[in-house]
Design an enzyme around this catalytic site. Sequence first.
Site, PDB file in Angstrom:
ATOM      1  N   ALA B  31       0.840  -1.287  -0.026  1.00 54.02           N
ATOM      2  CA  ALA B  31       0.011  -0.062   0.145  1.00 54.02           C
ATOM      3  C   ALA B  31       0.933   1.132  -0.002  1.00 54.02           C
ATOM      4  CB  ALA B  31      -0.891   0.120   1.341  1.00 54.02           C
ATOM      5  N   LYS B 100     -23.602  -7.040  -0.981  1.00 53.75           N
ATOM      6  CA  LYS B 100     -24.197  -7.154  -2.203  1.00 53.75           C
ATOM      7  C   LYS B 100     -25.649  -6.726  -2.258  1.00 53.75           C
ATOM      8  CE  LYS B 100     -23.708 -11.276  -0.394  1.00 53.75           C
ATOM      9  NZ  LYS B 100     -22.499 -12.042   0.312  1.00 53.75           N
ATOM     10  N   GLU B 183     -28.397 -20.826   6.151  1.00 53.38           N
ATOM     11  CA  GLU B 183     -29.174 -20.051   7.324  1.00 53.38           C
ATOM     12  C   GLU B 183     -30.261 -20.711   7.774  1.00 53.38           C
ATOM     13  OE1 GLU B 183     -28.181 -17.093   8.690  1.00 53.38           O
ATOM     14  OE2 GLU B 183     -26.471 -17.052   7.042  1.00 53.38           O
ATOM     15  N   LYS B 198     -25.301 -10.597  -6.782  1.00 50.16           N
ATOM     16  CA  LYS B 198     -24.035 -10.398  -7.316  1.00 50.16           C
ATOM     17  C   LYS B 198     -24.075 -10.179  -8.682  1.00 50.16           C
ATOM     18  CE  LYS B 198     -22.683 -13.399  -3.585  1.00 50.16           C
ATOM     19  NZ  LYS B 198     -22.487 -14.836  -2.941  1.00 50.16           N
TER      20      LYS B 198
END
Lengths: 421, 421
Positions: B31, B100, B183, B198
């Site tokens: 970086a 998303k 889930e 997405k």
Amino acid sequence: MIKIGILGVGTVGTSVAKILEKNSDIIEARAGKKIVATKGVVKNISKKRDINIKISNNPLDIIDDPQIDIVVELMGGVKEPYELVKKALKNGKAVVTANKALLAYHRYELQEIAGDLPLFYEASVAGGIPIIGALRNGLSANHIESIVGILNGTCNYMLTKMINEGVSYDEVLKEAQDLGYAEADPTFDVGGFDAAHKLLILASIAYGIDAKPEDILIEGIDSITQTDVEFAKEFGYEIKLLGIAKKRESGVEIRVHPTMVKNSNPISKVDSVMNAVSVVGDCVGETMFYGPGAGGDATASAVIADIIEIARGNRGPMLGYKRGLEGKKLELLNSDDVSSKYYLKLKVVDKPGVLASVTSALSKESISISSILQKDSKVENRVRLLLTTHECQEKDIKRAIKSLKALDSVGDNVSLIRIEE
Amino acid sequence: MIKIGILGVGTVGTSVAKILEKNSDIIEARAGKKIVATKGVVKNISKKRDINIKISNNPLDIIDDPQIDIVVELMGGVKEPYELVKKALKNGKAVVTANKALLAYHRYELQEIAGDLPLFYEASVAGGIPIIGALRNGLSANHIESIVGILNGTCNYMLTKMINEGVSYDEVLKEAQDLGYAEADPTFDVGGFDAAHKLLILASIAYGIDAKPEDILIEGIDSITQTDVEFAKEFGYEIKLLGIAKKRESGVEIRVHPTMVKNSNPISKVDSVMNAVSVVGDCVGETMFYGPGAGGDATASAVIADIIEIARGNRGPMLGYKRGLEGKKLELLNSDDVSSKYYLKLKVVDKPGVLASVTSALSKESISISSILQKDSKVENRVRLLLTTHECQEKDIKRAIKSLKALDSVGDNVSLIRIEE
């Protein structure tokens, strides 16, 4: 508007000029600026070209032209492009190059000279696959554990034909030459040098290692025979020319050679002229990048992506690291310290006790055998003995091969292929 | 030094904080600056966390803190993160998000609000695979012809199990829930919505199309049975939940549904929780990107890559196009105008003449049959009739299914799966 000058208007250069025109709408929208190729430099100006740019045979017509913003170097070779790219950078121009040989030798000097000017090279490795961007940006949070790539389409085309169609090396080389995949002198491709240049570029971004082609293990595919192909099939391997860079505890291995790859490994399924690069990072796990490794339009796709990045004003360290901040430098491992599993191919005299003498010679050098196959077909009263080893170091297998060659029943008839699981 | 605040310190947030510390050497080198996570915001501050950052339950502790340079949004949901990201941008902070759903609904408004501030989202699609970077940068010279992706690891895990091990949908769903892949309410994954979010993000970068989930065809995997799996095997297909975006002459198709994919297609080999995205561009040809689509560390790899890009000063249009320069806008095709080949599954009464009435009903709607299979196993005096069609439009197949359902011998027992060659 951004003006491009192209040094070397061959297949790729022509594609660059044409795509900049054909896709100018989307390229302008993505770059935020109009981008136009205005000049090209070639060796032979009398050759007819169906592109709409000014052609000359003097590189300085581009490099010294204050109107040109970005110099695209597609000449090939090392010495002349090195001088020209240096001059272009000194003139304050951004540079995009597809020249892997140039970068394999001079990437660190050029980084120094470029300073804050962009010198981009997405097209230099794996053609249209954005693997430089993936390593430099997308995977930048990771310590890279390994890079394993099919980086030369010519070799992959030839090996695929040998494996799928049983064609001999000489036949498939001729075919590849007829199709334009291989040069009249194919050494650069089949000798593994092209793949090595590309791998060294990837290894710089991943590991910050400044190695030259001379420093690493490079073996080509010219010694692969149908015997190897048949053995590979029998034991569930494909044979691929791989570029491999791996972080080990004591340093980084960088090597290019024909490799037996388990046919359950996705990279073994990459056939014909396609390229693929698998990158394992400590956070991300395994990723793989697949696509066309050569061809005018695919390579031009990468060249123009770099031009768009420059037009957007994006920079970042050329080789992925801010100079001076690399931290603990990783060292290139000596070729003799590379670890691998090996496939050994021997032609031995067909008499009692030979197998015992071979296995005991290996065992004395602490080489442990994993599988063995004796092939019936006899030539000159000799039989084929094919075997694979457990992991050991290059120096140990070399010593073992020396011992084998010293046996009367073996002689010079020993060769090896490395195995990657 | 760049200071990071993390909204939502769950699995991914914890990985981000840990990797920023663990890989700080290489991250700083890449970086060009030290990057430190200093603050996190969570719902439940009493929960014990083994990371070294200041935790609060008030998002404004990060968003209004002048010390924080980059806000990382990992909360999930839409409404709250939308308000918080807006506020962070208005406070002049760069934002990195993996959300998303937020982007599927608000990407264009957020792009407007962000202006020249970076709002990056590599982690929002396909976890650790740098597919946003590939589309936004690496393939930016191309008119994108198609995107075909396995974008939901949960569905891919379940389908792989159903195909390879013959496990039923209900069993494998339970297993996926036990493993934490699905889930308690699995609708978001198995219903195709996660993949659709997405895909819409990818389609924006490729085509500049501002569509919402409600605008596109979304079907989940919950109707896939062992009959489908067996048929697929018999005819050389795998079943995958695919996100598909394709440029046609009249516009762009965007759709998510279970798909029969020929098992010679590399994407059919992407198994278990892995993701893969194939992108075809007009210059580059076909490329494919493969890797882990979920998981704390893999997703954090993408989040931190964005942070490093921001630290390097790289910008560029958030959704790949400079606003106002998109040129001729591409239009989203109506779901009814989508073209595909289809697999039809019927349960028909087992009596003479039924096959004739089915095939003539299809022929009347100009649906041409490609292959047909009648399965012996009878339930309630009915037999299975499985057939595939040549390419036709969604509205035609729907009308044909209506005609089939009107037949006494068929009734409601008709379902379809789309086919991708």
